[in-house]
Motif scaffolding. Structure first.
Motif, PDB file in Angstrom:
ATOM      1  N   TRP A  32      22.216 -87.492   5.897  1.00  0.00           N
ATOM      2  CA  TRP A  32      20.948 -87.028   6.449  1.00  0.00           C
ATOM      3  C   TRP A  32      21.112 -86.525   7.884  1.00  0.00           C
ATOM      4  O   TRP A  32      20.394 -85.627   8.305  1.00  0.00           O
ATOM      5  CB  TRP A  32      19.908 -88.138   6.381  1.00  0.00           C
ATOM      6  N   THR A  35      22.387 -83.058   7.471  1.00  0.00           N
ATOM      7  CA  THR A  35      21.259 -82.217   7.057  1.00  0.00           C
ATOM      8  C   THR A  35      20.382 -81.870   8.248  1.00  0.00           C
ATOM      9  O   THR A  35      19.931 -80.722   8.389  1.00  0.00           O
ATOM     10  CB  THR A  35      20.432 -82.942   5.977  1.00  0.00           C
ATOM     11  N   SER A  36      20.143 -82.833   9.123  1.00  0.00           N
ATOM     12  CA  SER A  36      19.343 -82.582  10.323  1.00  0.00           C
ATOM     13  C   SER A  36      20.034 -81.587  11.249  1.00  0.00           C
ATOM     14  O   SER A  36      19.376 -80.726  11.843  1.00  0.00           O
ATOM     15  CB  SER A  36      19.083 -83.884  11.072  1.00  0.00           C
ATOM     16  N   ALA A  39      19.517 -78.269   9.817  1.00  0.00           N
ATOM     17  CA  ALA A  39      18.134 -77.833  10.026  1.00  0.00           C
ATOM     18  C   ALA A  39      17.918 -77.353  11.460  1.00  0.00           C
ATOM     19  O   ALA A  39      17.158 -76.402  11.699  1.00  0.00           O
ATOM     20  CB  ALA A  39      17.177 -78.974   9.704  1.00  0.00           C
ATOM     21  N   THR A  41      20.127 -75.839  13.154  1.00  0.00           N
ATOM     22  CA  THR A  41      20.843 -74.567  13.238  1.00  0.00           C
ATOM     23  C   THR A  41      20.037 -73.420  12.644  1.00  0.00           C
ATOM     24  O   THR A  41      20.225 -72.255  13.014  1.00  0.00           O
ATOM     25  CB  THR A  41      22.190 -74.693  12.490  1.00  0.00           C
ATOM     26  N   PHE A  42      19.125 -73.727  11.744  1.00  0.00           N
ATOM     27  CA  PHE A  42      18.391 -72.701  11.000  1.00  0.00           C
ATOM     28  C   PHE A  42      17.679 -71.675  11.888  1.00  0.00           C
ATOM     29  O   PHE A  42      17.816 -70.468  11.646  1.00  0.00           O
ATOM     30  CB  PHE A  42      17.398 -73.362  10.042  1.00  0.00           C
ATOM     31  N   SER A  55      21.495 -68.462   7.753  1.00  0.00           N
ATOM     32  CA  SER A  55      20.307 -69.278   7.500  1.00  0.00           C
ATOM     33  C   SER A  55      20.235 -69.737   6.046  1.00  0.00           C
ATOM     34  O   SER A  55      19.843 -70.874   5.768  1.00  0.00           O
ATOM     35  CB  SER A  55      19.050 -68.509   7.890  1.00  0.00           C
ATOM     36  N   CYS A  58      22.573 -72.647   5.730  1.00  0.00           N
ATOM     37  CA  CYS A  58      21.997 -73.867   6.333  1.00  0.00           C
ATOM     38  C   CYS A  58      20.971 -74.496   5.420  1.00  0.00           C
ATOM     39  O   CYS A  58      20.968 -75.716   5.198  1.00  0.00           O
ATOM     40  CB  CYS A  58      21.346 -73.541   7.677  1.00  0.00           C
ATOM     41  N   ALA A  59      20.078 -73.675   4.868  1.00  0.00           N
ATOM     42  CA  ALA A  59      19.020 -74.195   4.003  1.00  0.00           C
ATOM     43  C   ALA A  59      19.594 -74.731   2.695  1.00  0.00           C
ATOM     44  O   ALA A  59      19.203 -75.819   2.233  1.00  0.00           O
ATOM     45  CB  ALA A  59      17.996 -73.100   3.722  1.00  0.00           C
ATOM     46  N   GLY A  62      22.017 -77.792   3.396  1.00  0.00           N
ATOM     47  CA  GLY A  62      21.218 -78.885   3.937  1.00  0.00           C
ATOM     48  C   GLY A  62      20.395 -79.589   2.872  1.00  0.00           C
ATOM     49  O   GLY A  62      20.345 -80.815   2.824  1.00  0.00           O
ATOM     50  N   SER A  63      19.765 -78.819   2.006  1.00  0.00           N
ATOM     51  CA  SER A  63      18.940 -79.440   0.973  1.00  0.00           C
ATOM     52  C   SER A  63      19.784 -80.174  -0.065  1.00  0.00           C
ATOM     53  O   SER A  63      19.415 -81.259  -0.524  1.00  0.00           O
ATOM     54  CB  SER A  63      18.048 -78.396   0.302  1.00  0.00           C
TER      55      SER A  63
END
Length: 135
Positions: A32, A35-36, A39, A41-42, A55, A58-59, A62-63
């Protein structure tokens, strides 16, 4: 007047760094945290054209890695560790070289974070210890 209870000293055994790190492998917090970081970096990846990771990367990563953390949180430690380790390695394959050759600290940090997650969770997946996997 002093109490006898005031004189009690509690000795806490020292643990080795490997033991401390292996305790993190059964928690979703490293996944997590990665993932943060993705997020965070997005917005920058969305604003700059030549910025890596992109992007969409990252998305997507991350998900998926957040889902792996949820698997670990849901007490499926072995499968969650393998899932998170595999996707962290995939992140390195997709973004690792560009992050290092870009010579910017944040993408290199993300690659090192992915390498740490891959190592931490990969160790838990390939060499499970019954004492560590009990949450």
């Amino acid at each position: 007047m002093a109490n006898d209870e005031d004189d009690i000293i509690i000795a806490v055994p020292r643990s080795r760094p490997g033991e401390v790190m292996s305790r993190f492998a059964v928690t979703p917090y490293p996944a997590w945290a990665f993932t943060s970081a993705l997020a965070l970096t997005f917005p920058r990846a969305n604003a700059m054209k030549g910025y890596y990771p992109r992007s969409l990367s990252c998305a997507g990563f991350g998900s998926v890695i957040a889902f792996g953390g949820y698997m670990i949180h849901d007490n499926d430690v072995i499968n969650g560790a393998g899932f998170t380790s595999a996707w962290s390695i995939l992140y390195l394959l997709v973004n690792g070289r560009k992050a290092i050759t870009q010579l910017k600290p944040w993408p290199a940090f993300l690659s090192m974070f992915a390498l740490g997650n891959a190592t931490l969770y990969g160790r838990e997946f390939f060499f499970p210890n019954s004492d560590r996997t009990k949450v």
